[in-house]
Design a protein around this motif. Structure first.
Motif, mmCIF file in Angstrom:
data_model
loop_
_atom_site.group_PDB
_atom_site.id
_atom_site.type_symbol
_atom_site.label_atom_id
_atom_site.label_comp_id
_atom_site.label_asym_id
_atom_site.label_seq_id
_atom_site.Cartn_x
_atom_site.Cartn_y
_atom_site.Cartn_z
ATOM 1 N N GLN A 6 -6.684 1.857 96.698
ATOM 2 C CA GLN A 6 -7.226 0.551 96.371
ATOM 3 C C GLN A 6 -6.628 0.057 95.056
ATOM 4 O OE1 GLN A 6 -9.270 -1.152 98.437
ATOM 5 N NE2 GLN A 6 -9.082 0.550 99.880
ATOM 6 N N HIS A 7 -6.356 -1.237 95.011
ATOM 7 C CA HIS A 7 -5.816 -1.832 93.785
ATOM 8 C C HIS A 7 -6.937 -2.024 92.769
ATOM 9 C CE1 HIS A 7 -1.784 -2.717 95.362
ATOM 10 N NE2 HIS A 7 -2.394 -2.969 96.510
ATOM 11 N N TYR A 8 -6.591 -2.025 91.523
ATOM 12 C CA TYR A 8 -7.567 -2.257 90.474
ATOM 13 C C TYR A 8 -6.959 -3.192 89.442
ATOM 14 C CZ TYR A 8 -4.838 1.206 87.876
ATOM 15 O OH TYR A 8 -3.835 1.885 87.258
ATOM 16 N N SER A 9 -7.851 -3.784 88.645
ATOM 17 C CA SER A 9 -7.426 -4.736 87.630
ATOM 18 C C SER A 9 -7.193 -4.019 86.314
ATOM 19 C CB SER A 9 -8.487 -5.827 87.459
ATOM 20 O OG SER A 9 -8.196 -6.623 86.323
ATOM 21 N N LEU A 10 -5.979 -4.121 85.805
ATOM 22 C CA LEU A 10 -5.674 -3.520 84.514
ATOM 23 C C LEU A 10 -6.452 -4.224 83.407
ATOM 24 C CD1 LEU A 10 -4.046 -1.459 82.943
ATOM 25 C CD2 LEU A 10 -2.145 -3.076 82.840
ATOM 26 N N SER A 11 -6.590 -5.555 83.513
ATOM 27 C CA SER A 11 -7.367 -6.303 82.520
ATOM 28 C C SER A 11 -8.816 -5.844 82.528
ATOM 29 C CB SER A 11 -7.288 -7.804 82.814
ATOM 30 O OG SER A 11 -5.955 -8.270 82.775
ATOM 31 N N GLY A 12 -9.370 -5.658 83.737
ATOM 32 C CA GLY A 12 -10.756 -5.201 83.836
ATOM 33 C C GLY A 12 -10.943 -3.818 83.245
ATOM 34 N N ARG A 13 -10.001 -2.921 83.505
ATOM 35 C CA ARG A 13 -10.114 -1.576 82.954
ATOM 36 C C ARG A 13 -9.984 -1.582 81.435
ATOM 37 N NH1 ARG A 13 -7.967 3.378 86.641
ATOM 38 N NH2 ARG A 13 -9.176 2.885 88.497
ATOM 39 N N LEU A 14 -9.091 -2.398 80.924
ATOM 40 C CA LEU A 14 -8.963 -2.489 79.465
ATOM 41 C C LEU A 14 -10.233 -3.066 78.847
ATOM 42 C CD1 LEU A 14 -5.277 -3.762 79.105
ATOM 43 C CD2 LEU A 14 -6.162 -1.504 78.506
ATOM 44 N N ALA A 15 -10.807 -4.098 79.516
ATOM 45 C CA ALA A 15 -12.047 -4.687 79.006
ATOM 46 C C ALA A 15 -13.173 -3.663 79.022
ATOM 47 C CB ALA A 15 -12.426 -5.907 79.848
ATOM 48 N N LEU A 16 -13.270 -2.869 80.099
ATOM 49 C CA LEU A 16 -14.292 -1.826 80.167
ATOM 50 C C LEU A 16 -14.086 -0.777 79.076
ATOM 51 C CD1 LEU A 16 -16.687 -0.554 81.617
ATOM 52 C CD2 LEU A 16 -15.071 0.575 83.167
ATOM 53 N N ALA A 17 -12.821 -0.430 78.842
ATOM 54 C CA ALA A 17 -12.533 0.534 77.776
ATOM 55 C C ALA A 17 -12.944 -0.025 76.413
ATOM 56 C CB ALA A 17 -11.049 0.887 77.777
ATOM 57 N N PHE A 18 -12.628 -1.310 76.165
ATOM 58 C CA PHE A 18 -13.045 -1.954 74.913
ATOM 59 C C PHE A 18 -14.572 -1.929 74.780
ATOM 60 C CE2 PHE A 18 -8.990 -4.702 75.056
ATOM 61 C CZ PHE A 18 -8.310 -3.757 74.317
ATOM 62 N N LEU A 19 -15.274 -2.241 75.890
ATOM 63 C CA LEU A 19 -16.729 -2.283 75.856
ATOM 64 C C LEU A 19 -17.303 -0.908 75.525
ATOM 65 C CD1 LEU A 19 -19.002 -4.198 78.299
ATOM 66 C CD2 LEU A 19 -19.542 -1.850 77.748
ATOM 67 N N LEU A 20 -16.809 0.128 76.185
ATOM 68 C CA LEU A 20 -17.329 1.477 75.937
ATOM 69 C C LEU A 20 -17.051 1.930 74.509
ATOM 70 C CD1 LEU A 20 -16.365 3.225 79.299
ATOM 71 C CD2 LEU A 20 -18.612 2.407 78.590
ATOM 72 N N ILE A 21 -15.832 1.660 74.044
ATOM 73 C CA ILE A 21 -15.493 2.046 72.671
ATOM 74 C C ILE A 21 -16.358 1.290 71.670
ATOM 75 C CG2 ILE A 21 -13.688 1.967 70.919
ATOM 76 C CD1 ILE A 21 -11.666 2.463 73.157
ATOM 77 N N ALA A 22 -16.543 -0.018 71.912
ATOM 78 C CA ALA A 22 -17.373 -0.811 71.007
ATOM 79 C C ALA A 22 -18.811 -0.305 71.020
ATOM 80 C CB ALA A 22 -17.323 -2.282 71.418
ATOM 81 N N ALA A 23 -19.336 0.047 72.216
ATOM 82 C CA ALA A 23 -20.705 0.560 72.301
ATOM 83 C C ALA A 23 -20.846 1.850 71.503
ATOM 84 C CB ALA A 23 -21.078 0.775 73.769
ATOM 85 N N MET A 24 -19.862 2.737 71.624
ATOM 86 C CA MET A 24 -19.912 3.993 70.874
ATOM 87 C C MET A 24 -19.866 3.740 69.372
ATOM 88 S SD MET A 24 -17.375 6.348 73.208
ATOM 89 C CE MET A 24 -17.368 7.629 71.958
ATOM 90 N N VAL A 25 -18.974 2.839 68.950
ATOM 91 C CA VAL A 25 -18.835 2.553 67.514
ATOM 92 C C VAL A 25 -20.096 1.909 66.967
ATOM 93 C CG1 VAL A 25 -17.582 1.192 65.812
ATOM 94 C CG2 VAL A 25 -16.325 2.393 67.594
#
Length: 474
Positions: A6-25
């Protein structure tokens, strides 16, 4: 593409990574700020009750006796009215309350009398209806000689209420901040990946009829520029290969058409009327010659196809170059005598190579030299040892190869002399086969032509490269 296809969105994955990192910080920052605030509030409570303890110690001492302390309760209460949440108890040596101030009914500090804590050092305690609090005590001997203990407690309810409200604010701020970072990260990633989409659109427009078109990202990011450069280099190779393939197909059709046309035309002419047996035999001989020419051409093409697809296995062994060159010279001696050429062997040594392919590569060069050497000249086969390689050269005197042809001389069906294009002996594949054999051995072939001499040199790598080669062909 993910593992399940299945294809996935690189933008979506980067946004999710930003969100998780921001939540941790944000969570770590919130926890740090919460802990710091809690410690600061507790420190202020301690300062407050420790200060009041010193004040009440002085007032108790001034009271002089236990009875005087009981009479001073009104003063004690007036002082504590400006300090809500602070509780006081003055106990005699038996733990009986002499004076007490409490805002909570039933709250008594007498239970703390047996506490094994250090004097004048605040600690956490729990007092019935008061709940969690910070407590401190000190012992004092009155001027009358009577010992008393002064206990002070600061309730933690207002501090805990403030921290609870602050904790909710921290969680809300972390959640909102993480969501904003995720959203902004998505927008930034989407905009940052715009050059990638541009490269994709440009690549999708490249077809077989416009292989000359190249990717262009302008002033795009360095990382994508490196990708574009690599893709453009790949397109350069594909374009050259496509041109060679087109030329190869054209030359192949022409070279195969000539002997077939000869067979058909000669057969039609012979069969147009009754012929003698001798004429029919001559026709059969001519047709066999043309078929043999086609057979050689097809065998050479099959050999090149196998080498191109790395399906030609090598049986590497140690060869005595001098012995091999003398063997080949003996084989070609008859042809050399007919054309008035002289074959000379120089040098020697050992080389690790496939015996059959080694002989074929050198034979092709010797055959080529016999075809182009000046009548009565000498053809030199020479072996030379180099630090990391062994070279075998074939040199003939005669007409030199024009520089314009040197870069293409190893291409398939390429002929320097167009007049020899129809030669039944020359198929234009001999030198291409030599190049393929050397590439299989991880070596190379070079040509130098000038001053009336042409030299083809085969360079075979020594032990290290050959050892790797043997492993790859097992």
């Amino acid at each position: 593409m993910s593992k399940d296809g299945q294809h996935y969105s690189l933008s979506g994955r980067l946004a999710l990574a930003f969100l998780l990192i921001a939540a941790m910080v944000f969570a770590m920052m919130g926890a740090f700020l919460y802990t710091s605030l809690s410690a600061e509030l507790q420190r202020r409570d301690d300062i407050e009750i420790e200060g009041k303890l010193s004040q009440f110690l002085q007032l108790t001492h001034d009271a002089g006796t236990v009875a005087g302390v009981r009479k001073a309760q009104v003063v004690f209460r007036e002082i504590l009215l400006s300090h809500p949440g602070v509780y006081l108890a003055v106990l005699d040596k038996t733990g009986t309350s002499i004076a007490q101030h409490s805002e909570a009914p039933g709250a008594s500090l007498s239970s703390l009398y047996e506490s094994q804590r250090a004097e004048r050092v605040a600690y956490t305690c729990t007092l019935g209806p008061i709940g969690s609090a910070r407590c401190v005590f000190a012992n004092e001997t009155l001027p009358s000689g009577e010992p008393v203990r002064i206990l002070l407690a600061r309730t933690a309810s207002d501090r805990e209420s403030l921290l609870r409200s602050y904790r909710l604010d921290v969680w809300a701020a972390a959640a909102v901040g993480s969501a904003l970072v995720g959203l902004l990260g998505y927008l930034v990633a989407r905009r940052g990946l715009t050059p990638v989409k541009s490269i994709g659109r440009q690549a999708s427009r490249i077809e077989a009829d416009n292989l000359s078109e190249r990717l262009n990202i302008g002033r795009g990011p360095v990382e994508l520029n490196d990708i574009a450069v690599s893709v453009n280099r790949m397109l350069d190779r594909l374009e050259r290969a496509f041109v060679r393939l087109s030329q190869f197909s054209s030359d192949l059709a022409h070279d195969m058409r000539t002997p077939l046309a000869n067979v058909i035309s000669s057969s039609q002419i012979t069969l147009s009327k009754t012929r003698s047996v001798e004429e029919y035999e001559a026709l059969v001989d001519s047709n066999i010659e043309e078929c043999e020419r086609l057979q050689r051409m097809i065998e050479n093409m099959l050999f090149l196809a196998r080498t191109d697809n790395a399906k030609q296995g090598l049986k590497v062994s140690s060869l005595d170059i001098g012995s091999e060159l003398r063997r080949l010279a003996s084989y070609f001696q008859g042809l050399a005598d007919e054309s008035g050429h002289n074959l000379v062997i120089e040098g020697g040594g050992a080389v690790r190579a496939d015996t059959t392919m080694f002989r074929r590569a050198v034979s092709n060069l010797v055959s080529n030299a016999l075809d182009h050497a000046a009548p009565g000249s000498t053809i030199v086969l020479k072996a030379t040892a180099q630090p990391r390689a062994m070279s075998i050269s074939v040199t003939n005197s005669g007409k030199v190869i024009p520089p314009i042809h040197l870069d293409n001389i190893f291409d398939r069906f390429y002929r320097v002399d167009p007049a020899r294009h129809e030669s039944g002996k020359n198929s234009g594949l001999g030198l291409a086969i030599v190049k393929s054999i050397m590439e299989l051995h991880r070596g190379n072939v070079e040509v130098e032509s000038g001053d009336g001499r042409t030299t083809f040199t085969l360079t075979f790598p020594k032990s290290a490269a050959i050892a790797s080669l043997e492993e790859s062909t097992v």
